[in-house]
Design a protein around this motif. Structure first.
Motif, PDB file in Angstrom:
ATOM      1  N   LEU A 160       1.001  -0.875   0.207  1.00 17.31           N
ATOM      2  CA  LEU A 160      -0.057  -0.004  -0.206  1.00 17.31           C
ATOM      3  C   LEU A 160       0.501   1.262  -0.288  1.00 17.31           C
ATOM      4  O   LEU A 160       0.209   2.239  -0.933  1.00 17.31           O
ATOM      5  N   GLN A 218      -1.797   4.693  -1.593  1.00 19.22           N
ATOM      6  CA  GLN A 218      -2.961   3.977  -0.919  1.00 19.22           C
ATOM      7  C   GLN A 218      -2.861   5.122   0.983  1.00 19.22           C
ATOM      8  O   GLN A 218      -1.999   5.263   0.575  1.00 19.22           O
ATOM      9  N   SER A 223      -0.609   8.488   0.712  1.00 21.61           N
ATOM     10  CA  SER A 223      -1.744   9.467  -1.363  1.00 21.61           C
ATOM     11  C   SER A 223       0.146   9.883  -1.214  1.00 21.61           C
ATOM     12  O   SER A 223      -0.341  10.661  -2.703  1.00 21.61           O
ATOM     13  N   CYS A 265      -9.001   0.958   1.782  1.00 19.03           N
ATOM     14  CA  CYS A 265      -8.021   2.170   1.852  1.00 19.03           C
ATOM     15  C   CYS A 265      -8.221   2.517   0.409  1.00 19.03           C
ATOM     16  O   CYS A 265      -8.123   3.376  -0.405  1.00 19.03           O
ATOM     17  N   GLY A 266      -8.505   0.918  -0.697  1.00 19.80           N
ATOM     18  CA  GLY A 266      -9.562   1.378  -1.998  1.00 19.80           C
ATOM     19  C   GLY A 266      -9.935   2.666  -1.997  1.00 19.80           C
ATOM     20  O   GLY A 266     -10.037   3.603  -2.516  1.00 19.80           O
ATOM     21  N   THR A 290      -9.491   6.275  -0.859  1.00 20.97           N
ATOM     22  CA  THR A 290      -8.192   6.486  -2.492  1.00 20.97           C
ATOM     23  C   THR A 290      -8.514   6.714  -3.378  1.00 20.97           C
ATOM     24  O   THR A 290      -8.243   7.806  -3.933  1.00 20.97           O
ATOM     25  N   GLY A 341      -6.880   3.372  -6.658  1.00 18.08           N
ATOM     26  CA  GLY A 341      -8.441   3.290  -5.400  1.00 18.08           C
ATOM     27  C   GLY A 341      -8.782   1.945  -5.849  1.00 18.08           C
ATOM     28  O   GLY A 341      -9.608   1.523  -5.429  1.00 18.08           O
TER      29      GLY A 341
END
Length: 511
Positions: A142, A147, A151, A201-202, A205, A232
């Motif tokens: 990640l 992510q 980011s 997280c996906g 993000t 993401g």
């Protein structure tokens, strides 16, 4: 126990290696024109070649040592490429990228102890009982794939030359973490804790990247934030347990994102480096082929019908409804889809349909510019259908109620409508720093500057006659900024103690 450098030659590594090779050939061809006046041209090409070689080592790696060789090579060469122009912005972005990637490096090095306990060094033959090890490798992935909450380095990496951005954001640096999780997913189903982490997280993000892009005017930063949004989507797909779909979207995204950056680079060549979309109005009248290809790759971001990303992104959203995932994640992804359509429509409106904003243009009359874009444009047009026809595992039949299928199209059309009618170019401090993620790595004084600026206004108000002196407050804020600003060797112990205290509090509250 034996230490080996295992090489994996299977369908995944060979196909991904072919995609990376195709995109690298196009980017190198474009760079020959883009960097031709640079006095260190050959140095740039050699560093770029080392960057691609490091990615190839990672793709074909099967053991942890081989993985770390490619992983660390990507980190070092990307740092050298991002600081290439040696300005303050590029140096700050380079160190920010380096610090974020060091977190993932340290996690992989820490995982070696767990590999030793299991008596092996191959991450291709793990089993479900190694839950902590898989979680460590996933968090390390990640960090490399930018992510949330890691980011902020990806938009900052825009300080690199455009050919570097085309490679970094399409098929090399940011996809290394996705590829590692896909490798783990192909061998066994991920645990519930890992999939929950990937889903959260996906989705966050994807929403964060699309939301921040709607407030940006820099064309390269808009494309960088779109990469954040698409990454993401891939991580969300991995959280759904669809590793094959994530790999499919990785391939289609690599093709059209490289095309998007090369088209933006051609526009920069013509406009003498102007990156503000408010100055690039109606540039399509002078560069019709470039802007047509820019439109194709931008519509791929939305998942427009019959373009390459339609076969992967639209399918991921349909699988999301079928999977029975929680309603909060579905809501985040739908809002993120609307934001994606909004910033794509906004950027196309500024570039193609607005009034001319520049009087002088220098068109790049060279096949080194147009040949790579045409090759990648064919990939953006036909790549999705071609990959779906070659490998039957990339196709999936999803039976949905008509209302859910129409909801995806409705959200996309709503985003396009909002992007076309939005007037104004207001900035958002929160979103430009990705909710203060940027000061966590560099320029931490920016966190306190709005507070100090607003506080200084009180000096002309009710605070002036009193005995309270404003300089005491400003001195306190300055000391706080000095303590938590990086790099600062004097406050290293203080930061370490504060970080240790936070970790102890979190650990005690969780366990």
């Amino acid at each position: 126990m034996s230490f080996s450098f295992m090489v994996i030659l299977d369908k995944v590594s060979l196909s991904f290696g072919a995609v990376v090779t195709l995109i690298s050939a196009c980017v190198f061809t474009f760079a020959c024109k883009y960097m031709e006046e640079d006095i260190f041209f050959y140095r740039f090409i050699w560093i770029l070649a080392a960057f691609v070689i490091s990615m190839s080592l990672l793709i074909f790696s099967g053991s942890v040592f081989f993985l770390l060789l490619g992983w660390d090579g990507l980190g070092i060469t990307s740092f050298a490429l991002i600081i290439y122009y040696q300005s303050f912005e590029s140096l700050s972005a380079g160190f920010q990228t380096l610090m974020a990637n060091r977190i993932g490096d340290s996690l992989i090095v820490s995982s070696m102890f767990l590999f030793v306990l299991q008596g092996q060094f191959s991450f291709a033959s793990l089993w479900p009982t190694m839950g902590v090890l898989i979680l460590l490798l996933s968090v390390a992935a990640l960090t490399k794939s930018a992510q949330f909450p890691f980011s902020s380095w990806l938009p900052a990496a825009m300080a690199a030359p455009t050919p570097v951005s085309a490679l970094v954001h399409s098929s090399t640096l940011v996809t290394a973490g996705i590829f590692l999780i896909i490798r783990l997913s192909y061998n066994m189903p991920l645990s519930d804790s890992v999939t929950s982490l990937l889903l959260l997280c996906g989705a966050v993000t994807c929403l964060l990247g699309g939301w921040a892009a709607t407030f940006e005017n820099d064309i390269k930063k808009i494309i960088a934030l779109s990469t954040l949004s698409q990454l993401g989507v891939m991580v969300f797909s991995l959280g759904l347990g669809s590793a094959t779909l994530a790999l499919f979207h990785l391939y289609t995204h690599a093709l059209f994102k490289a095309l998007l950056f090369l088209a933006a680079g051609a526009i920069l060549l013509a406009s003498f480096g102007a990156q503000d979309i408010r100055l690039l109005g109606s540039i399509g009248l002078c560069m019709p082929l470039t802007v047509v290809l820019f439109n194709v790759s931008s519509l791929c971001l939305v998942g427009a019908p019959f373009l390459s990303a339609f076969y992967s992104k639209h399918l991921i959203l349909e699988v999301m409804f079928k999977s029975g995932v929680n309603l909060f994640s579905i809501f985040l992804m739908l809002v993120a889809t609307m934001m994606t359509a909004k910033y794509v429509a906004r950027s196309l409106k500024a570039l193609v349909w607005s009034k001319p904003g520049m009087s002088g243009l220098s068109l790049p009359e060279s096949f080194l510019v147009y040949l790579p874009m045409v090759v990648l444009g064919l990939g953006g047009l036909m790549g999705g259908k071609l990959l779906a026809s070659i490998d039957i595992s990339n196709m999936e039949v999803v039976l949905l109620p008509q209302m859910l299928g129409g909801l995806i199209n409705f959200v996309t059309m709503m985003g396009i409508f909002l992007g076309l009618i939005v007037i104004g170019t207001r900035r958002s401090f929160l979103l430009s720093t990705l909710f203060f993620l940027t000061p966590a790595f560099s320029l931490s004084g920016k966190v306190l500057s709005p507070f100090c600026r607003n506080l200084s206004a009180l000096d002309y108000g009710w605070i002036e006659p009193g005995s309270i002196k404003l300089n005491y407050v400003l001195t306190l804020s300055k000391q706080l900024s000095v303590i938590f600003m990086w790099p600062n060797s004097q406050a290293t112990l203080t930061r370490s103690l504060v970080s240790l205290l936070v970790l102890i509090i979190v650990y005690s509250s969780v366990f």
